[in-house]
Design an enzyme around this catalytic site. Structure first.
Site, PDB file in Angstrom:
ATOM      1  N   LEU A 194       0.814  -1.213   0.000  1.00  0.00           N
ATOM      2  CA  LEU A 194       0.000   0.000   0.000  1.00  0.00           C
ATOM      3  C   LEU A 194       0.852   1.269   0.000  1.00  0.00           C
ATOM      4  O   LEU A 194       0.340   2.363  -0.164  1.00  0.00           O
ATOM      5  CB  LEU A 194      -0.943   0.001   1.208  1.00  0.00           C
ATOM      6  CG  LEU A 194      -2.044  -1.056   1.121  1.00  0.00           C
ATOM      7  CD1 LEU A 194      -2.884  -1.041   2.378  1.00  0.00           C
ATOM      8  CD2 LEU A 194      -2.921  -0.797  -0.105  1.00  0.00           C
ATOM      9  N   HIS A 254      -0.735  -8.715   0.105  1.00  0.00           N
ATOM     10  CA  HIS A 254      -0.293  -7.732  -0.888  1.00  0.00           C
ATOM     11  C   HIS A 254      -1.199  -7.707  -2.127  1.00  0.00           C
ATOM     12  O   HIS A 254      -1.684  -6.651  -2.534  1.00  0.00           O
ATOM     13  CB  HIS A 254       1.138  -8.028  -1.338  1.00  0.00           C
ATOM     14  CG  HIS A 254       2.136  -8.055  -0.206  1.00  0.00           C
ATOM     15  ND1 HIS A 254       2.015  -7.258   0.904  1.00  0.00           N
ATOM     16  CD2 HIS A 254       3.285  -8.764  -0.032  1.00  0.00           C
ATOM     17  CE1 HIS A 254       3.040  -7.494   1.719  1.00  0.00           C
ATOM     18  NE2 HIS A 254       3.816  -8.399   1.179  1.00  0.00           N
TER      19      HIS A 254
END
Ligand code: BG6
Length: 494
Positions: A194, A254
């Protein structure tokens, strides 16, 4: 208050993550003036018996691309406290060290800002968190709801690293343990994807461009691939890795975060809660995974690692199709694929559009429109288009509208993910961190599959290191409608 002294505590200071990621990220923030000498102190905490200088020398080797003087100035901010992870004694001395620093800096109206970074193995999270809560919290602010001193405030925040559990139950247990000690506003669950530039760009791309708004749905998009490849194996981490596998290591966190940003609806605003609300919604719309839409693999040689059991079925490669049961995405496969010891290192999102109807050019076999967002290496996005081949013939070919960052943003240094996320924590911005209900929804998607893999009901297919992984995965992508196109990369002139 955002002024007053800042203490950054790195727990697990002599470990790999701290040396390779946390301290270098802090150093970059220091270099750019975000951590000023005199306003910040960094405390390393670990079990090893080390002096301040001992820790500093361990870190020095990882701080690259800077003058010795700059590095030394940074290292002077670091102090070392040694202690165990489960006894009060060490944490009391840690607290004394922080308080001593704060007293030397803070006047009556000052504040105490304490950031705890848990760069630790998951087995010690619960005990370390308890110790922090009992001994080391900002003495003026017990929780965001309970302020103990009107004139002196500040905050305590805790950054935690994955793995957040191994499945739904263990994750929920960890969440409750942490939830008893800290408010959700104090907890920063880091997912470093992120913090990547092109991941952060997804929101802007999707919602600031009129071009994409009418196209981003099942009427126009045929399939989406979110791919992570590494060209090296588990390299000494076999023991850790074998207990988790590639789905827990990469896909459930992820790639799933990237998936959320590609698939979610437009948030009401950019407020962290609004964005995270939309992520939760799209995660909850994912249908149960079908096992004929899963391929798992393990590279040959993985079990040579002495810490990996000889009969391990742990996948080092997986391709999993997610289906979103909503108006926008019904029928569009999202293929999440990740693998270690493959032919290249690359992470990218490939949004493949349907063919143009009524093809008068007979160009279909050349490929179709595809929007590729390459997260790494060489950040780029490009749109594959069919164009007239320059020249006298009326022939077509595939080309790209190309935004390669190395070309377009030559003078911009793209920040490291950890650098950005630590700064966000200091600023109190939780937008790029994982909320508790988001984590739960993520585990709900993958837990049944993970349990069945752990029980050996799905078998890892062996693949040769340095390849694309099991051919069954490419076959599945084709079955999902994916049309193989040529990769594209802008190479800077030498
Ligand atoms: C980590 C995984 O979270 O991400 C590693 O545990 C992996 O196995 C790493 O190598 C990849 O991160 P990046 O930023 O290099 O793509």
């Amino acid at each position: 208050s955002e002024s007053g002294c800042l203490s950054i505590v790195v727990l697990g200071a002599s470990g790999d993550l701290a040396k390779k990621k946390t301290f270098p990220a802090l150093f970059h923030l220091f270099q750019q003036g975000f951590l000023q000498s005199g306003e910040v102190h960094i405390f390393g905490y670990a079990r090893s018996n080390l002096s301040d200088d001992g820790l500093r020398e361990r870190i020095r080797g990882y701080l690259k691309g800077a003058s010795d003087e700059h590095v030394s100035q940074f290292l002077q901010l670091i102090k070392y406290v040694s202690g165990s992870y489960d006894s009060g004694e060490g944490f009391e001395s840690l607290n004394n060290a922080i308080s001593e620093y704060e007293t030397s800096k803070t006047n009556e109206s000052g504040s105490s800002r304490r950031l705890f970074y848990l760069a630790l193995p998951p087995s010690v999270y619960p005990s370390v968190s308890k110790m922090i809560r009992s001994y080391c919290m900002n003495p003026f602010v017990a929780s965001i709801h309970v302020v103990l001193s009107a004139s002196r405030t500040g905050w305590s925040r805790v950054i935690v690293e994955k793995p957040f559990g191994k499945d739904l139950d263990s994750a929920e247990e960890l969440s409750s343990q942490l939830g008893e000690l800290f408010d959700e506003h104090q907890l920063y669950r880091i997912d470093h994807y992120l913090g990547k530039e092109l991941v952060q760009n997804l929101l802007v791309l999707r919602f600031a461009n009129r071009l994409f708004l009418p196209l981003w749905n099942r009427d126009n998009i045929d399939n989406v691939q979110i791919v992570f490849r590494e060209d090296f194996g588990t390299e000494g981490r076999g023991g850790y890795f074998d207990q988790y596998g590639i789905i827990r290591d990469i896909i459930q966190n992820h790639l799933l975060q990237v998936f959320c940003l590609v698939a979610m609806e437009k948030p009401v605003s950019l407020k962290p809660e609004h964005i995270r609300d939309e992520k939760v919604k799209v995660l909850q719309s994912v249908s149960p995974i079908k096992y004929d839409e899963v391929v798992i693999g393990q590279y040959e040689g993985y079990k040579d690692d002495p810490t990996v059991p000889d009969d391990s079925n742990t996948p080092t490669f997986a391709s999993v199709v997610l289906r979103v049961h909503n108006e926008r995405w019904e029928g569009v496969p999202f293929i999440l694929k990740a693998g270690k010891a493959l032919s290249s290192r690359k992470a990218e999102i490939r949004v493949q559009f349907k063919d143009a109807p009524g093809d008068i050019f007979r160009c279909k076999k050349q490929g179709r429109n595809e929007f590729v967002i390459r997260l790494q290496p060489s950040e780029a996005m490009y749109m594959k288009l069919t164009v007239k081949k320059p020249g006298l013939e009326m022939a077509t070919e595939q080309s790209e509208l190309d935004l390669s960052y190395g070309l377009r943003y030559q003078d911009v240094k793209i920040p490291e993910a950890y650098e950005r996320l630590i700064l966000d924590t200091i600023r109190g911005d939780q937008q790029h961190f994982v909320r508790r209900d988001e984590l739960k929804a993520a585990w709900e998607i993958f837990t049944p599959l993970l349990h069945d893999i752990d029980a050996g009901k799905l078998k890892s297919i062996p693949y040769k290191p340095g390849t694309r992984g099991p051919s069954e995965a490419d076959e599945m992508s084709t079955r999902m409608g994916y049309v193989q196109t040529h990769g594209y990369i802008w190479i800077p002139p030498t």
